[in-house]
Design a protein around this motif. Structure first.
Motif, PDB file in Angstrom:
ATOM      1  N   THR A  94       0.826  -1.203   0.000  1.00  0.00           N
ATOM      2  CA  THR A  94       0.000   0.000   0.000  1.00  0.00           C
ATOM      3  C   THR A  94       0.867   1.264   0.000  1.00  0.00           C
ATOM      4  O   THR A  94       2.014   1.253   0.468  1.00  0.00           O
ATOM      5  N   HIS A  95       0.299   2.340  -0.554  1.00  0.00           N
ATOM      6  CA  HIS A  95       1.039   3.585  -0.718  1.00  0.00           C
ATOM      7  C   HIS A  95       0.073   4.762  -0.644  1.00  0.00           C
ATOM      8  O   HIS A  95      -1.055   4.609  -0.148  1.00  0.00           O
ATOM      9  N   ASN A  96       0.465   5.939  -1.142  1.00  0.00           N
ATOM     10  CA  ASN A  96      -0.361   7.133  -0.957  1.00  0.00           C
ATOM     11  C   ASN A  96      -1.626   7.134  -1.806  1.00  0.00           C
ATOM     12  O   ASN A  96      -2.567   7.864  -1.535  1.00  0.00           O
ATOM     13  N   GLU A  97      -1.668   6.289  -2.855  1.00  0.00           N
ATOM     14  CA  GLU A  97      -2.808   6.274  -3.763  1.00  0.00           C
ATOM     15  C   GLU A  97      -3.714   5.068  -3.542  1.00  0.00           C
ATOM     16  O   GLU A  97      -4.921   5.143  -3.771  1.00  0.00           O
ATOM     17  N   GLY A  98      -3.152   3.952  -3.113  1.00  0.00           N
ATOM     18  CA  GLY A  98      -3.957   2.745  -2.973  1.00  0.00           C
ATOM     19  C   GLY A  98      -3.110   1.529  -2.711  1.00  0.00           C
ATOM     20  O   GLY A  98      -2.292   1.511  -1.785  1.00  0.00           O
ATOM     21  N   PHE A  99      -3.281   0.497  -3.559  1.00  0.00           N
ATOM     22  CA  PHE A  99      -2.651  -0.792  -3.336  1.00  0.00           C
ATOM     23  C   PHE A  99      -1.903  -1.230  -4.586  1.00  0.00           C
ATOM     24  O   PHE A  99      -2.473  -1.277  -5.678  1.00  0.00           O
ATOM     25  N   SER A 100      -0.629  -1.580  -4.429  1.00  0.00           N
ATOM     26  CA  SER A 100       0.181  -2.049  -5.537  1.00  0.00           C
ATOM     27  C   SER A 100       0.011  -3.558  -5.703  1.00  0.00           C
ATOM     28  O   SER A 100      -0.676  -4.221  -4.920  1.00  0.00           O
ATOM     29  N   THR A 101       0.677  -4.112  -6.727  1.00  0.00           N
ATOM     30  CA  THR A 101       0.648  -5.558  -6.949  1.00  0.00           C
ATOM     31  C   THR A 101       1.978  -6.215  -6.592  1.00  0.00           C
ATOM     32  O   THR A 101       2.030  -7.426  -6.386  1.00  0.00           O
ATOM     33  N   MET A 102       3.047  -5.425  -6.542  1.00  0.00           N
ATOM     34  CA  MET A 102       4.356  -5.950  -6.166  1.00  0.00           C
ATOM     35  C   MET A 102       5.211  -4.811  -5.655  1.00  0.00           C
ATOM     36  O   MET A 102       5.053  -3.653  -6.071  1.00  0.00           O
ATOM     37  N   CYS A 103       6.133  -5.131  -4.756  1.00  0.00           N
ATOM     38  CA  CYS A 103       7.094  -4.137  -4.278  1.00  0.00           C
ATOM     39  C   CYS A 103       8.350  -4.850  -3.811  1.00  0.00           C
ATOM     40  O   CYS A 103       8.308  -5.640  -2.868  1.00  0.00           O
ATOM     41  N   GLY A 104       9.461  -4.558  -4.473  1.00  0.00           N
ATOM     42  CA  GLY A 104      10.716  -5.213  -4.126  1.00  0.00           C
ATOM     43  C   GLY A 104      11.323  -4.719  -2.833  1.00  0.00           C
ATOM     44  O   GLY A 104      11.776  -5.522  -2.011  1.00  0.00           O
ATOM     45  N   HIS A 105      11.345  -3.398  -2.637  1.00  0.00           N
ATOM     46  CA  HIS A 105      11.975  -2.897  -1.412  1.00  0.00           C
ATOM     47  C   HIS A 105      11.227  -3.376  -0.180  1.00  0.00           C
ATOM     48  O   HIS A 105      11.831  -3.697   0.845  1.00  0.00           O
ATOM     49  N   ALA A 106       9.884  -3.445  -0.270  1.00  0.00           N
ATOM     50  CA  ALA A 106       9.094  -3.921   0.864  1.00  0.00           C
ATOM     51  C   ALA A 106       9.275  -5.416   1.073  1.00  0.00           C
ATOM     52  O   ALA A 106       9.256  -5.901   2.215  1.00  0.00           O
ATOM     53  N   THR A 107       9.454  -6.176  -0.015  1.00  0.00           N
ATOM     54  CA  THR A 107       9.706  -7.610   0.106  1.00  0.00           C
ATOM     55  C   THR A 107      11.014  -7.864   0.848  1.00  0.00           C
ATOM     56  O   THR A 107      11.103  -8.775   1.689  1.00  0.00           O
ATOM     57  N   ILE A 108      12.026  -7.065   0.564  1.00  0.00           N
ATOM     58  CA  ILE A 108      13.308  -7.201   1.258  1.00  0.00           C
ATOM     59  C   ILE A 108      13.133  -6.937   2.752  1.00  0.00           C
ATOM     60  O   ILE A 108      13.651  -7.674   3.598  1.00  0.00           O
ATOM     61  N   ALA A 109      12.380  -5.901   3.096  1.00  0.00           N
ATOM     62  CA  ALA A 109      12.108  -5.609   4.513  1.00  0.00           C
ATOM     63  C   ALA A 109      11.269  -6.704   5.145  1.00  0.00           C
ATOM     64  O   ALA A 109      11.567  -7.169   6.259  1.00  0.00           O
ATOM     65  N   LEU A 110      10.227  -7.138   4.458  1.00  0.00           N
ATOM     66  CA  LEU A 110       9.364  -8.196   4.990  1.00  0.00           C
ATOM     67  C   LEU A 110      10.142  -9.465   5.275  1.00  0.00           C
ATOM     68  O   LEU A 110       9.877 -10.166   6.262  1.00  0.00           O
ATOM     69  N   GLY A 111      11.091  -9.794   4.398  1.00  0.00           N
ATOM     70  CA  GLY A 111      11.882 -10.999   4.615  1.00  0.00           C
ATOM     71  C   GLY A 111      12.547 -11.002   5.970  1.00  0.00           C
ATOM     72  O   GLY A 111      12.486 -11.996   6.715  1.00  0.00           O
ATOM     73  N   ARG A 112      13.180  -9.891   6.324  1.00  0.00           N
ATOM     74  CA  ARG A 112      13.830  -9.815   7.640  1.00  0.00           C
ATOM     75  C   ARG A 112      12.808  -9.915   8.763  1.00  0.00           C
ATOM     76  O   ARG A 112      13.004 -10.651   9.742  1.00  0.00           O
ATOM     77  N   PHE A 113      11.720  -9.142   8.644  1.00  0.00           N
ATOM     78  CA  PHE A 113      10.723  -9.128   9.719  1.00  0.00           C
ATOM     79  C   PHE A 113      10.139 -10.520   9.955  1.00  0.00           C
ATOM     80  O   PHE A 113       9.964 -10.946  11.101  1.00  0.00           O
ATOM     81  N   LEU A 114       9.823 -11.230   8.889  1.00  0.00           N
ATOM     82  CA  LEU A 114       9.174 -12.540   9.033  1.00  0.00           C
ATOM     83  C   LEU A 114      10.102 -13.577   9.650  1.00  0.00           C
ATOM     84  O   LEU A 114       9.639 -14.513  10.309  1.00  0.00           O
ATOM     85  N   VAL A 115      11.397 -13.423   9.438  1.00  0.00           N
ATOM     86  CA  VAL A 115      12.347 -14.307  10.105  1.00  0.00           C
ATOM     87  C   VAL A 115      12.498 -13.915  11.573  1.00  0.00           C
ATOM     88  O   VAL A 115      12.594 -14.772  12.458  1.00  0.00           O
ATOM     89  N   ASP A 116      12.479 -12.621  11.846  1.00  0.00           N
ATOM     90  CA  ASP A 116      12.733 -12.145  13.202  1.00  0.00           C
ATOM     91  C   ASP A 116      11.551 -12.328  14.150  1.00  0.00           C
ATOM     92  O   ASP A 116      11.738 -12.467  15.358  1.00  0.00           O
ATOM     93  N   THR A 117      10.323 -12.305  13.618  1.00  0.00           N
ATOM     94  CA  THR A 117       9.188 -12.502  14.503  1.00  0.00           C
ATOM     95  C   THR A 117       9.007 -13.988  14.793  1.00  0.00           C
ATOM     96  O   THR A 117       9.134 -14.827  13.898  1.00  0.00           O
ATOM     97  N   HIS A 118       8.722 -14.295  16.041  1.00  0.00           N
ATOM     98  CA  HIS A 118       8.402 -15.672  16.425  1.00  0.00           C
ATOM     99  C   HIS A 118       6.999 -15.719  17.031  1.00  0.00           C
ATOM    100  O   HIS A 118       6.642 -16.690  17.707  1.00  0.00           O
ATOM    101  N   ASP A 119       6.228 -14.682  16.762  1.00  0.00           N
ATOM    102  CA  ASP A 119       4.857 -14.582  17.252  1.00  0.00           C
ATOM    103  C   ASP A 119       3.938 -15.288  16.248  1.00  0.00           C
ATOM    104  O   ASP A 119       3.716 -14.798  15.139  1.00  0.00           O
ATOM    105  N   LEU A 120       3.377 -16.408  16.660  1.00  0.00           N
ATOM    106  CA  LEU A 120       2.555 -17.195  15.745  1.00  0.00           C
ATOM    107  C   LEU A 120       1.201 -16.555  15.479  1.00  0.00           C
ATOM    108  O   LEU A 120       0.515 -16.953  14.538  1.00  0.00           O
ATOM    109  N   THR A 121       0.814 -15.567  16.249  1.00  0.00           N
ATOM    110  CA  THR A 121      -0.409 -14.830  15.916  1.00  0.00           C
ATOM    111  C   THR A 121      -0.150 -13.876  14.744  1.00  0.00           C
ATOM    112  O   THR A 121      -1.079 -13.502  14.026  1.00  0.00           O
ATOM    113  N   VAL A 122       1.091 -13.474  14.560  1.00  0.00           N
ATOM    114  CA  VAL A 122       1.482 -12.625  13.441  1.00  0.00           C
ATOM    115  C   VAL A 122       1.824 -13.477  12.219  1.00  0.00           C
ATOM    116  O   VAL A 122       1.385 -13.197  11.105  1.00  0.00           O
TER     117      VAL A 122
END
Length: 399
Positions: A94-122
């Motif tokens: 998501t961005h200032n106009e609406g919803f995209s279909t792909m984002c590389g920079h966000a995928t790179i950030a998400l990769g780290r976050f998803l490894v670092d979280t161990h919260d199974l509710t997330v």
């Protein structure tokens, strides 16, 4: 009870929790709790978010909690690809106009976050990730609206958290060149000074999970390219060009994705300079781009999905072969001499087919970059706060 505890116990109504990260200066606000439950396939969930909950998207992205150039990724734990076992988790961008279909920079950030979280509710399937302790990395699959994105995240020795000193890698959904050397007439009343007496220019269209119009800075009339340029002037030219492209029949034809009409829209204009760019070790060459996307947001990062699109375009022009590594810069990575994305084509001749358009032959691109944490927050809306309930922009207030 202190204020934080009051927030946590919902005494202020709706609670939305986020982690903020940046990739070469481009923000990713990861929304991991509090966004309304969505139904259907991932693209149907994207439609529902757009049609029913756009006020929440604005609340998170825009002022006073965000800003005009904010970017976000909403965690979607269940999708059809998660249920089939192909993906570990889904996301909406998501961005200032609406919803995209792909984002590389966000995928790179998400990769780290998803490894670092161990919260199974997330991340309910977090325990399905199997770290490779020899390579010190873990593979995970993210279901994005454009399809399945495979991600490799470097880890600590025990595999329990990400390693920020090494880049995250993602493998694009099939990217392809959709149109080259398309002539775009520029009406006299809309011509910018740098264009001179020219009445048209030429652009390429390429897909990397979203569609990009690519134009050389010198084709826009900026003889110095993206070196010591006037940002406002080049943004004005790119905005004007972006507004004209939907009216060009050849552009409209190029934007028709074979698989789904919901992928068939122009996301961005990327202004490119092939002559400059920070080149990290191991890269065979480099270039720089300035990306104007959504409602004229400026990407601070090299724009990962456009890196895939640019590699596909270079491949179609016989400028880039399989395995050749290229560095892609933004003006921010050039300024700091760090943060370039590196990319290489790892698979060729991938058919992209569907009922919406003719089959296209695409490539899979490996893209690498680094992301870093910047903070965490809990957002609320107090009763009676009409100013911030759906966010705002100064541009809209000035109209």
């Amino acid at each position: 009870m202190d204020l934080v505890q009051q927030f946590e116990q919902s005494s202020y109504g709706e609670i939305i929790k986020c982690i903020d990260m940046h990739t070469t200066g481009e923000p990713t606000r990861i929304i991991y709790s509090g966004f309304p439950l969505l139904e259907g396939t991932l693209l149907q969930k994207r439609d529902q978010a757009k049609n029913q909950y756009d006020n929440i998207r604005k609340r998170i992205m825009l002022e006073p909690r965000g800003h005009y150039d904010m970017y976000g990724a909403i965690i979607i734990p269940e999708t059809e690809l998660v249920q089939s076992g192909d993906a570990h988790i889904g996301t909406l961008f998501t961005h200032n106009e609406g919803f995209s279909t792909m984002c590389g920079h966000a995928t790179i950030a998400l990769g780290r976050f998803l490894v670092d979280t161990h919260d199974l509710t997330v991340f309910p399937r977090r325990n399905e990730l199997k770290p490779d302790l020899v390579a010190r990395e873990v593979k995970l699959n993210i279901h994005a609206p454009c399809g399945l994105v495979r991600v490799v995240v470097p880890t600590s020795k025990d595999g329990q958290k990400s390693d920020p000193s090494r880049p995250v890698t993602f493998f694009s959904t099939p990217a392809y060149c959709a149109g080259t050397n398309i002539e775009v007439p520029i009406p006299e009343k809309l011509r910018w000074p740098e264009l001179g007496d020219r009445s048209s220019l030429r652009v390429d269209i390429s897909y990397g999970g979203a569609y990009y119009a690519l134009v050389d800075a010198r084709e826009l009339g900026f003889s110095g390219g993206l070196r010591n340029f006037e940002l406002e002037s080049i943004v004005t030219a790119a905005k004007t060009l972006k507004s004209l492209l939907p009216s060009i029949p050849e552009v409209s034809k190029a934007l028709q994705h074979p698989e789904d009409k919901r992928l068939s829209f122009l996301y961005s204009v990327m202004v490119v300079d092939h002559e400059i760019g920070f080149k990290p070790d191991g890269a065979d060459g480099s270039e720089t781009g300035l990306c104007l996307f959504a409602e004229n947001q400026i990407d601070r990062s090299p724009t990962g999905s456009c890196v895939a699109a640019r590699m596909a375009l270079a491949h179609a022009k016989n400028l880039r072969g399989e395995g050749q590594t290229w560095a892609y810069n933004s003006v921010v990575s050039n300024h700091f001499n760090t943060g370039a994305f590196t990319a290489a084509i790892v698979n060729e001749d991938i058919p992209i087919e569907g009922e919406n358009n003719d089959t296209q032959m695409g490539v899979v691109v490996r893209v690498e970059g680094k992301a870093y944490y910047t903070g965490s927050m809990t957002f609320i809306v107090e009763n009676g706060d009409g100013t911030s309930e759906s966010g705002f922009t100064m541009q809209a207030c000035a109209k």
